[in-house]
Design a protein around this motif. Sequence first.
Motif, mmCIF file in Angstrom:
data_model
loop_
_atom_site.group_PDB
_atom_site.id
_atom_site.type_symbol
_atom_site.label_atom_id
_atom_site.label_comp_id
_atom_site.label_asym_id
_atom_site.label_seq_id
_atom_site.Cartn_x
_atom_site.Cartn_y
_atom_site.Cartn_z
ATOM 1 N N ASP A 1 0.822 -1.203 0.000
ATOM 2 C CA ASP A 1 0.000 0.000 0.000
ATOM 3 C C ASP A 1 0.861 1.259 0.000
ATOM 4 O OD1 ASP A 1 -2.422 -1.269 -0.043
ATOM 5 O OD2 ASP A 1 -2.792 -1.115 2.107
ATOM 6 N N ASP A 2 0.399 2.283 -0.714
ATOM 7 C CA ASP A 2 1.058 3.585 -0.689
ATOM 8 C C ASP A 2 0.531 4.388 0.492
ATOM 9 O OD1 ASP A 2 2.728 4.255 -3.361
ATOM 10 O OD2 ASP A 2 1.125 2.816 -3.792
ATOM 11 N N VAL A 3 1.456 5.034 1.177
ATOM 12 C CA VAL A 3 1.148 5.710 2.438
ATOM 13 C C VAL A 3 1.698 7.137 2.405
ATOM 14 C CG1 VAL A 3 1.613 5.707 4.928
ATOM 15 C CG2 VAL A 3 1.220 3.552 3.733
ATOM 16 N N ASP A 4 0.984 8.033 3.081
ATOM 17 C CA ASP A 4 1.500 9.393 3.265
ATOM 18 C C ASP A 4 1.511 9.722 4.744
ATOM 19 O OD1 ASP A 4 2.280 12.006 1.945
ATOM 20 O OD2 ASP A 4 0.633 12.678 3.229
ATOM 21 N N HIS A 5 2.576 10.418 5.167
ATOM 22 C CA HIS A 5 2.718 10.854 6.558
ATOM 23 C C HIS A 5 3.169 12.308 6.549
ATOM 24 C CE1 HIS A 5 4.373 11.208 10.638
ATOM 25 N NE2 HIS A 5 3.623 10.154 10.943
ATOM 26 N N PRO A 6 2.566 13.171 7.372
ATOM 27 C CA PRO A 6 2.897 14.606 7.322
ATOM 28 C C PRO A 6 4.360 14.917 7.604
ATOM 29 C CG PRO A 6 1.559 14.078 9.264
ATOM 30 C CD PRO A 6 1.535 12.887 8.382
ATOM 31 N N ASP A 7 5.022 14.066 8.364
ATOM 32 C CA ASP A 7 6.427 14.332 8.697
ATOM 33 C C ASP A 7 7.400 13.558 7.817
ATOM 34 O OD1 ASP A 7 5.653 16.009 10.797
ATOM 35 O OD2 ASP A 7 5.453 14.290 12.174
ATOM 36 N N HIS A 8 7.048 12.329 7.477
ATOM 37 C CA HIS A 8 7.984 11.455 6.748
ATOM 38 C C HIS A 8 7.759 11.448 5.249
ATOM 39 C CE1 HIS A 8 9.316 10.008 10.612
ATOM 40 N NE2 HIS A 8 8.086 9.659 10.940
ATOM 41 N N GLY A 9 6.606 11.919 4.778
ATOM 42 C CA GLY A 9 6.347 11.966 3.348
ATOM 43 C C GLY A 9 5.718 10.693 2.814
ATOM 44 N N HIS A 10 6.058 10.356 1.572
ATOM 45 C CA HIS A 10 5.446 9.215 0.888
ATOM 46 C C HIS A 10 6.227 7.941 1.203
ATOM 47 C CE1 HIS A 10 2.891 7.607 -2.446
ATOM 48 N NE2 HIS A 10 3.813 6.651 -2.404
ATOM 49 N N PHE B 1 9.730 4.770 3.952
ATOM 50 C CA PHE B 1 9.481 6.062 3.320
ATOM 51 C C PHE B 1 10.540 6.323 2.252
ATOM 52 C CE2 PHE B 1 7.308 6.365 7.391
ATOM 53 C CZ PHE B 1 6.069 6.848 6.987
ATOM 54 N N GLU B 2 10.114 6.222 0.986
ATOM 55 C CA GLU B 2 11.013 6.434 -0.138
ATOM 56 C C GLU B 2 10.203 6.594 -1.412
ATOM 57 O OE1 GLU B 2 13.471 2.961 -0.319
ATOM 58 O OE2 GLU B 2 11.832 1.616 -0.872
ATOM 59 N N THR B 3 10.807 7.227 -2.408
ATOM 60 C CA THR B 3 10.203 7.377 -3.729
ATOM 61 C C THR B 3 11.301 7.217 -4.766
ATOM 62 O OG1 THR B 3 10.572 9.760 -3.941
ATOM 63 C CG2 THR B 3 8.569 9.063 -2.792
ATOM 64 N N ALA B 4 10.919 7.341 -6.024
ATOM 65 C CA ALA B 4 11.905 7.231 -7.100
ATOM 66 C C ALA B 4 12.979 8.308 -7.005
ATOM 67 C CB ALA B 4 11.204 7.323 -8.452
ATOM 68 N N LEU B 5 12.667 9.427 -6.350
ATOM 69 C CA LEU B 5 13.616 10.545 -6.282
ATOM 70 C C LEU B 5 14.449 10.558 -5.014
ATOM 71 C CD1 LEU B 5 11.434 13.473 -7.700
ATOM 72 C CD2 LEU B 5 12.922 11.868 -8.917
ATOM 73 N N THR B 6 14.104 9.763 -4.025
ATOM 74 C CA THR B 6 14.801 9.873 -2.733
ATOM 75 C C THR B 6 15.932 8.880 -2.570
ATOM 76 O OG1 THR B 6 13.341 8.282 -1.629
ATOM 77 C CG2 THR B 6 12.642 10.601 -1.649
ATOM 78 N N SER C 1 4.732 8.097 -5.791
ATOM 79 C CA SER C 1 5.985 7.368 -5.595
ATOM 80 C C SER C 1 6.912 7.523 -6.795
ATOM 81 C CB SER C 1 5.695 5.878 -5.369
ATOM 82 O OG SER C 1 5.144 5.275 -6.530
ATOM 83 N N TRP C 2 6.335 7.958 -7.918
ATOM 84 C CA TRP C 2 7.120 8.181 -9.138
ATOM 85 C C TRP C 2 7.463 9.650 -9.319
ATOM 86 C CZ3 TRP C 2 4.681 9.179 -14.399
ATOM 87 C CH2 TRP C 2 5.651 9.186 -15.413
ATOM 88 N N ARG C 3 6.435 10.478 -9.158
ATOM 89 C CA ARG C 3 6.620 11.922 -9.283
ATOM 90 C C ARG C 3 5.963 12.614 -8.107
ATOM 91 N NH1 ARG C 3 5.593 12.908 -15.779
ATOM 92 N NH2 ARG C 3 7.635 12.183 -16.455
ATOM 93 N N PRO C 4 6.703 12.773 -7.028
ATOM 94 C CA PRO C 4 6.130 13.386 -5.828
ATOM 95 C C PRO C 4 5.568 14.765 -6.104
ATOM 96 C CG PRO C 4 8.236 12.355 -5.322
ATOM 97 C CD PRO C 4 8.081 12.339 -6.815
#
Length: 494
Positions: free
Chosen positions: A437-446, A461-466, A489-492
């Motif tokens: 599942d994809d998740v969002d958190h106000p402090d940690h991001g995607h 917590f990670e994405t294609a850019l991190t 997760s691809w384009r934040p």
Amino acid sequence: MSSPDRPGAAAARWVLHLDMDAFFASVEQLTRPTLADRPVLVGGAGPRGVVAGASYQARVFGARSAMPMGQARRRCPHATVLPPRFGLYKAISEEVMGVLAEFSPVLEPVSVDEAFIEPPGLAGAAPEAVQDFGARLRAAVRERTGLPASVGAGSGKQIAKIASELAKPDGLRVVPHADQQAVLDPLPVRSLWGIGPVSGEALRRIGIETIGQLAAMDGREVTGVLGSAMGTELHRLARGIDDRPVAPRGAAKQISAETTFDTDLTAMSAVHAAVESICVAVHRRLVADGRAARTVTVKARTGDFVTHTRSETTPFPSRDLSTLVAVARRLADTAVGEGGVRLLGVSVSGFGDEPPLALFDAVPSAQGWRAAPAGSGGGEPAGSDPVAAVPIVGRPDTEGRGHVSAPVAVEAAAGVPAADLPVHREQAADRPWRAGDDVDHPDHGHGWVQGAGHGRVTVRFETALTGPGRTCTFDAADPQLSRADPLRSWRPAG
């Protein structure tokens, strides 16, 4: 006499085939960098789940697309298993097709992750110019999407497709016209389009195992084994003759969705509920296509693998969801036989480009079909929640010709452009967290769920850019955790 590979030679036609390498798994590895070099399996994790995509790291162990997930996990027990995210795959596919359209006005999508192009500017070009063109194309796809792609080029679609296979993974293969028979001849005859297990076995029985051996046969002998139409075409392809045009695919002739259940359904109430969920998936694509349909077909497969189908055609086209559900439920009543139901499918066909001009839609009644005001109850079936729809799991056309199990497998009819791949829809927001599942958190991001259970959920917590990110464990009911759009997760955002 001029060489067909010399610049300006009119005979030098160049077709290119682009294939995204292990597309589904590569997208997961890109957007979840921790998995970049690890074996990944995409598909249904249930007891009847099927692999939709396997990374090259998983293929080393014998796992592959269209294989039962249980078998793949036994072969590669350390693989990460993730559910498909078809909304994300569709968005990236559209980006890839956009790049191809920029390089060539002549584009033929084959599936969500592959397409042919025939750039007019390459007509009569030397192989070196085609090599440079292919390199620039691959670089543009990687720059735009972050993903690898393999490209093959040759005198026609067949040799271009074979060349891209030879180029994998992440490579480029240009087959000069003068060399194409030397490339084709040693390859297994099954490498040719149109030769499957049955025709391949028929050829093997007479000692034909390579393309070169097939090319050397007398044409009459080939048609005697494979039939007139098929034999003639395959004999031409084996000899490197392929004048089939590269052209846009036509619109789908049907839209369908189906699901294979982890346990057989034994109650009609459960069958009706499943039919309604499947209809939501079909209806969404129907509306997205801007069309209406006259014919509804329901397919039911019992636990002993007996398949029953029932169809009904309305007096005029409709795209009213309540109508679709009502017809499909009634058809299911007659299609479902004795014993449990293993698989259910719903399809619509007989398309019209627009809904009826009159402000009426056909709805079923005890007396058959009658007209009812379109606004008098159409749109959603009673008790349905259009937001809390089941996720759509698409058919992996090139990652393996099988179906993904659970919850819903959407089948595109042959010839459906990549853009027709349905958009993923999340389940209800209050369902339990699940791995992937994809998740969002106000402090940690995607981030994405690595595991959940016993009231806890672990998120990386990670994405294609991190690049690779860190993990955190939360209470599963933590109000700061929310479901996120997989596209982020691809384009934040931002």
